[in-house]
Enzyme design. Structure first.
Site, short mmCIF file in Angstrom:
data_model
loop_
_atom_site.label_atom_id
_atom_site.label_comp_id
_atom_site.label_asym_id
_atom_site.label_seq_id
_atom_site.Cartn_x
_atom_site.Cartn_y
_atom_site.Cartn_z
N LEU A 19 -1.04 0.88 18.55
CA LEU A 19 -0.56 2.16 19.06
C LEU A 19 -1.14 2.46 20.43
O LEU A 19 -2.28 2.10 20.74
CB LEU A 19 -0.93 3.28 18.09
N MET A 46 2.30 -3.05 11.98
CA MET A 46 1.78 -4.15 12.80
C MET A 46 2.00 -3.95 14.29
O MET A 46 2.21 -4.92 15.02
CB MET A 46 2.41 -5.48 12.33
N GLU A 51 -8.54 5.61 19.49
CA GLU A 51 -8.01 4.70 20.51
C GLU A 51 -8.65 3.32 20.46
O GLU A 51 -8.03 2.34 20.87
CB GLU A 51 -8.20 5.33 21.90
N GLY A 52 -9.86 3.20 19.94
CA GLY A 52 -10.47 1.90 19.76
C GLY A 52 -9.96 1.24 18.49
O GLY A 52 -9.82 1.90 17.45
N ASN A 86 0.83 -1.21 0.00
CA ASN A 86 0.00 0.00 0.00
C ASN A 86 0.87 1.26 0.00
O ASN A 86 0.52 2.26 -0.63
CB ASN A 86 -0.94 0.00 1.19
N HIS A 98 -7.99 -1.05 6.59
CA HIS A 98 -8.34 -2.32 7.23
C HIS A 98 -9.02 -3.21 6.19
O HIS A 98 -9.89 -2.73 5.45
CB HIS A 98 -9.28 -2.07 8.42
#
Length: 211
Positions: free
Chosen positions: A110, A107, A159-160, A30, A126
């Site tokens: 974070l 990978m 964050e999720g 990508n 994703h």
């Protein structure tokens, strides 16, 4: 000073292009698609730097071959100090005047620190049609569920995990004979189109958004 003969404007001030960093961990397919798109004169981004947590990532050599600075900031010497590793990445980004961060096969999960530092300016891709199938094994899960379509999603990082606002999606049919591997290959093809297009749209919208 006027008339001094020196031009101190940063490169992006001359080109009008936003400075983008790409974070990778592996081959960087990508990343390569975005680098290729960014060669166009009318593409609104320039790739300022490619950073990998893996010094052996093949994508680093690809970036250097394209004339782009490529850094390895190996996570292993930091041990469990994930925050310290991210501080090193953040410092490298800011030193280079980066405005937007793109995760392309990076990978590492974070921490809140880096996510908050680049909130609203960090994108990820994703391999599913989010909100379906966050996490891993997306293609096998789509096949097992009997889905007629699969695809990929570009979203803002929050964050999720895989929960950020969707910026763009591309769809492919799930064929009766598909395996996770064949479906993944077909989805990867549309990823390479979707990510550069969505990044360009995102940057143009940022430039025209009211302050």
């Amino acid at each position: 000073m006027p008339g001094c003969g020196h031009d101190h404007a940063p490169p992006h001030a001359k080109t009008g292009k936003s400075r983008v960093a790409i974070l990778i961990s592996g081959a960087g397919s990508n990343m390569a698609a975005i680098i290729e798109a960014a060669k166009a004169a009318d593409y609104p981004a320039e790739i300022a730097v490619v950073i990998s947590n893996n010094p052996d990532a093949p994508g680093l050599a690809l970036a250097r071959a394209a004339g782009i600075e490529a850094l390895a900031i190996d996570h292993r010497p930091f041990g469990k100090e994930r925050h310290a590793h991210e501080l090193a990445i953040d410092a490298a980004l800011r030193l280079r005047g980066v405005e937007v961060v793109v995760l392309a096969g990076y990978m590492r999960i974070l921490t809140a620190h880096l996510v908050r530092a680049w909130e609203g300016r960090m994108l990820n891709i994703h391999p599913s049609l989010l909100p379906k199938y966050p996490g891993l094994d997306t293609h096998a899960r789509a096949i097992a569920a009997g889905d007629a379509e699969a695809g990929c999603t570009v979203h803002l990082v929050t964050e999720g995990v895989d929960e950020g606002p969707v910026l763009g999606q591309a769809r492919v049919p799930v064929e009766a004979e598909d395996t996770a591997e064949t479906l993944a290959a077909r989805v990867r093809t549309v990823e390479h189109r979707l990510y550069p297009e969505t990044l360009a749209t995102f940057i143009l919208q940022r430039k025209t958004a009211p302050v």
